[in-house]
Motif scaffolding. Sequence first.
Motif, PDB file in Angstrom:
ATOM      1  N   LYS A 128       6.242 -24.779  43.104  1.00 43.96           N
ATOM      2  CA  LYS A 128       6.576 -24.365  41.738  1.00 43.96           C
ATOM      3  C   LYS A 128       5.296 -24.272  40.901  1.00 43.96           C
ATOM      4  N   ASP A 145      10.545 -13.370  34.528  1.00 43.65           N
ATOM      5  CA  ASP A 145      11.161 -12.763  33.348  1.00 43.65           C
ATOM      6  C   ASP A 145      10.692 -11.306  33.237  1.00 43.65           C
ATOM      7  N   ASP A 189      13.423  -9.871  42.079  1.00 45.14           N
ATOM      8  CA  ASP A 189      13.266 -11.313  41.867  1.00 45.14           C
ATOM      9  C   ASP A 189      14.080 -11.784  40.662  1.00 45.14           C
ATOM     10  N   ARG A 190      14.682 -12.970  40.816  1.00 43.07           N
ATOM     11  CA  ARG A 190      15.541 -13.462  39.726  1.00 43.07           C
ATOM     12  C   ARG A 190      14.864 -14.501  38.855  1.00 43.07           C
ATOM     13  N   GLU A 191      13.685 -14.929  39.295  1.00 41.02           N
ATOM     14  CA  GLU A 191      12.999 -15.963  38.531  1.00 41.02           C
ATOM     15  C   GLU A 191      12.052 -15.397  37.482  1.00 41.02           C
ATOM     16  N   SER A 244       6.650 -16.046  41.037  1.00 41.36           N
ATOM     17  CA  SER A 244       7.841 -16.876  41.121  1.00 41.36           C
ATOM     18  C   SER A 244       7.811 -17.674  42.419  1.00 41.36           C
TER      19      SER A 244
END
Lengths: 269, 214
Positions: free
Chosen positions: B111, B198, B194-196, B120
Amino acid sequence: MGGTWDTGDYTLNKFSSTTLKVMPLKGMNLEGDLYQRSDEVEAQINEAVKLDSAALVERAGVSDYKALGYLNEECIVCLIRAALNCNNKSLANCLFEILFKRCAGSIYKRLKINDCERRDDAYSEVVTKLIEDIIDLNSSKADFLQVRFWVVVQRLTINVFKKHQPRPLEKNEVVFDVEELEQPGHITGPFEELLMKETFAEAEKVLLGLSERHLDVFILRHKEGWPIESIDPAEITLSTHFRVTPRTIRNWLTEGMAALKKNIGGRGQ
Amino acid sequence: MIMAERKKSLEDVLNEYLATESEPSYEALERWAKRFPEYKDELSEFTVSWSKAENALEPNVADVVDEETLVLRAMSIVGDRLHALHPEKQESKADLANLMAEAKKNGLTIKELAKLSELSVPIVSKISRGFLDPLTVPKLVVERLAAALNRKAESVAFLMQYSSMSAEGVFFKSKEQPELPKNKENFFDAVRNDRELDEKQKKFWLELEHKHHK
């Protein structure tokens, strides 16, 4: 976030150039001359070292030996050592994988050991020795691998094969009726000839029931032609090799022959 | 005329014995034992083993080990041995064996690495596991990861190219090979999906695609 950023070359190939340091062979043959790689292998090495690492791995990955650009196993061993010589472990790792894709199955197949666990152990032992010789840059142990790769693989498998054979059963004390045989340990009549045709395929199954030595002696005598004894003390014979008297060798042969006769007697006669 | 024999190792003699003789035989053994009397016993033992190996029956084993498993086992040993080789040398770009292992060495979680690189977690994970086509990854990504790991960009780039050879490099022991995606993903597609990340981060990276294709 945002702002200016580097708009330079986005391809990664510029990072992947590697100058391989090919190591000369230092081992010597029986004539006292340095081992030499074949012309074919030398040509492959000369081409391979001009490639960047990505292209080299791709080229080494060609698995069809008839295809243009195929790199022999001898060449790949040389390139692994060259990669390690410039501390390029990643490239060495990739080349090792390619090498084992080619030889792992063959190594395993040569280790004809009935016990699965022993066979796996034997396989690991051969592979470990192969790897250790290749990565030992301080010795010339890997030189012959660059001259005749498969010969070395064969030597390693033979050495390990015997070591990992299942333990023989204890010698059976039953004495077989051997009166029919004129000369113990020698093939005499048509029945014995028939026996021989079937025997080498059957010998292991039957003779291991007596002992491993019965099998060894049987094959060495009847297939390889080893003499039982000799007046020349320097000569290798079954007696000197197994460190028993010639009489004992003859007894083993006789017992082995009798066991085989008993086993296939019903079918052969 | 045969020159005087130099002292040779047993391995050398056996190599040439095997290279010269196509099959085990007593005659061959006699010749070689005369030539190398110091290895007479060893040649004899070896010939017996060779003969046994040649005549051994195919094993009756229920479990057939497939070649992939055999290669994996071999590569596990390769990994151990290469890892032990010159462990103190960490300078070369080629010593960067695994992105996540390197992050851990720097006291970073995945992370944190993602945050430092402005990527991400899924994208960093994909890069580490060789799931992205390295030729679609912008130089800036390489530089950002390198900076976060305190390594040269060349090392990271090199790793990215070769982590695609197998999952997690080849430093694992398993009887079953992990499933790898059949086609490597384009970096920019990975960003789009990608969903992380923004929208601002996506825009930043996707603007490089335009320059990448020029």
